[in-house]
Design an enzyme around this catalytic site. Structure first.
Site, mmCIF file in Angstrom:
data_model
loop_
_atom_site.group_PDB
_atom_site.id
_atom_site.type_symbol
_atom_site.label_atom_id
_atom_site.label_comp_id
_atom_site.label_asym_id
_atom_site.label_seq_id
_atom_site.Cartn_x
_atom_site.Cartn_y
_atom_site.Cartn_z
ATOM 1 C CE1 TYR A 87 60.937 52.898 -49.415
ATOM 2 C CE2 TYR A 87 62.343 54.500 -48.327
ATOM 3 C CZ TYR A 87 62.068 53.198 -48.680
ATOM 4 O OH TYR A 87 62.926 52.197 -48.306
ATOM 5 C CG ASP A 90 57.908 45.588 -45.771
ATOM 6 O OD1 ASP A 90 58.960 45.013 -45.442
ATOM 7 O OD2 ASP A 90 57.345 46.443 -45.054
#
Length: 262
Positions: free
Chosen positions: A122, A64
């Site tokens: 992540y 994002d």
């Protein structure tokens, strides 16, 4: 003519993997957006110029706006054989300073940057003391956090497969099923913590929502049992807030094949 040496001989539909990293600060995410600059757009433009044909790039996933990648993998197809070393060099000369190419490698035609990936890792960073050198890549928090409790709650994540509670509302996904293999907080240095999560796939906004919910546990606003109920309830409204994107990094993408980067 300056780019001629990149293209050696004509070949039918060859596929290449690109391994890259980027600072997501100025980008509106990985995916091409109608009203903002994206990493995918920059990479496609550079490849199309260097290879003198329209190149479409497919990434291992989407990050994002503001989210970074220490390792992103993408693939493209072209009907020519490419000098990978020269292409890597010329891409790094042409691309802006916040995108770096580590490697370009030919792969089998059935390799897919997204669907062939077996896991994605992540990192999310927070720090508890004001530090001007961390502000762009870590979230500064000033309230006490019980990281032992947060790790106890994080360990529960690997017991479940449905993570609808942490998926962005109204996200266009067919399933919220993921297989998590790791979810853990580690203190990297005094007052600086990293959350690591590894799964076969990660839902949109999932990591930031998980972190926000674990912080509720760390602050004592949510018990371990409450956290379990949030997961089992699968309702985004019951989970914690989504944390800022600038502290999130796509850290690794793995494949069963030896490509890319061994």
């Amino acid at each position: 003519m300056v780019f001629y040496s990149l293209i050696r001989t004509f070949a039918p539909d060859m596929r290449y993997f690109i391994t890259l990293s980027y600072d997501g600060t100025r980008f509106h995410g990985w995916q091409i957006q109608p009203n903002g600059t994206s990493v995918q757009e920059e990479l496609q433009r550079a490849l199309s110029l260097l290879l003198r044909t329209d190149i479409q790039v497919t990434g291992a996933g989407r990050t994002d706006a503001g989210v970074h990648a220490a390792k992103m993998v993408a693939h493209f197809d072209v009907d020519t054989e490419v000098d990978c070393r020269q292409l890597t060099y010329k891409l790094n000369k042409l691309l802006p300073c916040d995108i770096a190419i580590q490697q370009v490698e030919p792969v089998a035609d059935d390799m897919h940057a997204r669907f062939s990936a077996t896991s994605r890792t992540y990192y999310y960073y927070i720090h508890t003391t004001k530090d001007p050198f961390k502000r762009h890549y870590s979230v500064e928090l000033h309230y006490p956090l019980d990281f032992a409790k947060m790790n106890e709650a994080a360990a529960l994540l690997t017991d479940y497969e449905d993570f609808g509670a942490f998926c962005k509302s109204h996200a266009d996904v067919k399933t919220t099923i993921c297989q998590l293999t790791k979810a853990e907080w580690t203190e990297m240095e005094p007052g600086c913590w990293r959350f690591e999560i590894t799964a076969n796939r990660v839902l949109r906004n999932m990591v930031r929502a998980v972190v926000g919910t674990l912080i509720e546990v760390g602050r004592g606003r949510m018990t371990i049992d409450d956290f379990r109920k949030v997961i089992e309830g699968r309702r985004r409204t019951e989970a914690g807030e989504s944390m800022p994107g600038h502290a999130l990094f796509l850290a690794d993408v793995k494949y069963n094949s030896t490509f890319p980067c061994g």
